[in-house]
Scaffold this motif. Structure first.
Motif, PDB file in Angstrom:
ATOM      1  N   LYS A   1       1.136   2.657   0.231  1.00 32.53           N
ATOM      2  CA  LYS A   1      -0.243   2.260   0.550  1.00 32.53           C
ATOM      3  C   LYS A   1      -1.226   3.413   0.418  1.00 32.53           C
ATOM      4  CE  LYS A   1       0.504  -1.866   3.111  1.00 32.53           C
ATOM      5  NZ  LYS A   1       0.767  -2.485   4.399  1.00 32.53           N
ATOM      6  N   LEU A   2      -2.444   3.071  -0.033  1.00 26.94           N
ATOM      7  CA  LEU A   2      -3.539   4.041  -0.045  1.00 26.94           C
ATOM      8  C   LEU A   2      -4.008   4.276   1.375  1.00 26.94           C
ATOM      9  CD1 LEU A   2      -5.632   2.562  -2.983  1.00 26.94           C
ATOM     10  CD2 LEU A   2      -4.324   4.698  -3.029  1.00 26.94           C
TER      11      LEU A   2
ATOM     12  N   CYS B   1      -3.434   9.597  -5.414  1.00 25.17           N
ATOM     13  CA  CYS B   1      -4.149   8.714  -6.344  1.00 25.17           C
ATOM     14  C   CYS B   1      -5.541   9.281  -6.570  1.00 25.17           C
ATOM     15  CB  CYS B   1      -4.228   7.313  -5.741  1.00 25.17           C
ATOM     16  SG  CYS B   1      -5.228   6.173  -6.710  1.00 25.17           S
TER      17      CYS B   1
ATOM     18  N   ILE C   1      -1.230   8.648  -0.916  1.00 22.91           N
ATOM     19  CA  ILE C   1      -0.419   7.419  -0.943  1.00 22.91           C
ATOM     20  C   ILE C   1       0.772   7.648  -0.023  1.00 22.91           C
ATOM     21  CG2 ILE C   1       0.959   5.860  -2.375  1.00 22.91           C
ATOM     22  CD1 ILE C   1      -0.575   7.229  -4.818  1.00 22.91           C
TER      23      ILE C   1
ATOM     24  N   LYS D   1      -5.776  -0.731  -5.894  1.00 19.38           N
ATOM     25  CA  LYS D   1      -4.540  -1.133  -5.197  1.00 19.38           C
ATOM     26  C   LYS D   1      -3.557  -1.811  -6.151  1.00 19.38           C
ATOM     27  CE  LYS D   1      -6.645  -1.370  -0.649  1.00 19.38           C
ATOM     28  NZ  LYS D   1      -7.394  -2.185   0.321  1.00 19.38           N
TER      29      LYS D   1
ATOM     30  N   LEU E   1      -1.849   0.831  -8.090  1.00 16.44           N
ATOM     31  CA  LEU E   1      -0.804   1.465  -7.285  1.00 16.44           C
ATOM     32  C   LEU E   1       0.459   0.605  -7.272  1.00 16.44           C
ATOM     33  CD1 LEU E   1       0.306   3.586  -5.376  1.00 16.44           C
ATOM     34  CD2 LEU E   1      -0.919   2.503  -3.502  1.00 16.44           C
TER      35      LEU E   1
ATOM     36  N   ILE F   1      -2.248   8.313 -10.939  1.00 17.98           N
ATOM     37  CA  ILE F   1      -1.352   8.372  -9.789  1.00 17.98           C
ATOM     38  C   ILE F   1      -0.197   9.322 -10.088  1.00 17.98           C
ATOM     39  CG2 ILE F   1       0.306   7.022  -8.428  1.00 17.98           C
ATOM     40  CD1 ILE F   1      -1.678   4.621  -8.839  1.00 17.98           C
TER      41      ILE F   1
END
Lengths: 164, 164, 164
Positions: free
Chosen positions: B133-134, B39, B129, B26, B29, B161
């Motif tokens: 957010k994942l 991702c 993504i 996270k 990201l 990513i």
């Protein structure tokens, strides 16, 4: 560059269920307008998987395609269906307490087999997109598999497309 | 279009070890600034895997989460821990000779079980993504699994990513 | 942004065959001109898989690397080779009828083991590309596995690269 996302729902049963979602994924690709790229079909649920397989023209009395039922037989050997607490270490007492705090009955935690089966089969498939089409060959279909046998429920299938 | 890469290390033990790397992924990201894309969390090590699973609130005496210990039990049935040469065909005499040339003791080659387990569970997971957010849902966590039991070592976890 | 695709053929035998396709995938990456991104190596065939593993310096009399032969042994335990109709539910009568309509002998349908093995090992691998190189580490090689044992045939390996 385009990044396109679509979510849709399927409804599972209290046996391992396999949903052919090829049509919905192809519709998502058409909506995206992407001609070349990668399409990830993904399950955010940790007791579900996405697989690509041949369509089987025969089904058993439950409506399960025979190749998928053969898969269930194999998985049953490796990861037997969880029938009572203590059969697997998971869910432990703390996990049950946590779930109870969310209002879940303890029996819902007896889906260890589903979690383990989904780990073996994986969370997603990545499919090349070429000239506006998914490269599935003549016989490839996309299945969303729900291995949770303790309850029937709505599940989200996620399609993420990156390309141009 | 952004392509962002981050590598970080974890330290494994001489049992199958499972590292929850969700926080680090996270963070990667966030650093990437990508809002929509894919991702890939990846292991370049051929005796390790990346899996997505539910967090388990209970651990055994070794500190292993119980669901992961259930996974080890399953894997032990399918691919028994390699305890001596000759149990598996690999590593053969040429392989041992090659490793010796790199200064490795022959016993380090007795990790066939780890290689086979990592093939079954796969080298990576690809996660959508969306809006920064994942898509892991409420219960999804990312684990880096090291199945090599012959030595404790530093391992690289790779996050790639692609998006915008 | 670049999306690059390349297909190439491999020829399988009537045993599980493992083709080291690392060289061809690296050539595809060079042709693509991509420096950073994701490379998906993919099988559109539903009885084949793509895996990343260590190279093994020893081979058996059939020319199969020993680690891959160990993998076959494991898979044989989980999903025994299909030797006659009725051993698995698939292919059922409708499926055989459909295949006959395509001019295929019924015996070609006795590859259920190959379909199931390929589901367990997955359809593709996604590999990070950094500074023009595939992140395979020192020991990672890319194998295309064909599990179909009922006939030798030409198969397509697909490389899809997304990046810049």
């Amino acid at each position: 560059m385009t990044v396109f996302n679509k979510k849709f729902k399927v409804k599972s049963d209290r046996i391992p269920t396999f949903h052919d979602v090829s049509k919905q994924v192809k519709e998502a690709l058409n909506e995206s307008g992407v001609n070349n790229g990668i399409c990830v079909v993904y399950s955010q649920h940790t007791s579900c998987s996405v697989i690509i397989q041949e369509y089987c023209h025969d089904r058993n009395y439950w409506g399960t395609e025979l190749l998928m039922q053969d898969l269930v037989t194999i998985l049953e050997k490796i990861v037997p269906t969880c029938r009572t607490e203590g059969q697997y270490l998971h869910p432990g007492p703390e996990h049950i307490k946590f779930a109870a705090g969310n209002g879940e009955p303890a029996s819902w935690g007896l889906n260890t087999d589903a979690h383990l089966r989904s780990v073996i089969l994986g969370r997603s498939e990545s499919i090349p997109i070429i000239e506006g089409k998914l490269e599935l060959g003549e016989f490839g279909f996309i299945y969303f598999a729900d291995f949770d046998q303790v309850r029937d429920r709505e599940r989200f299938v996620m399609v993420q497309i990156v390309g141009e």
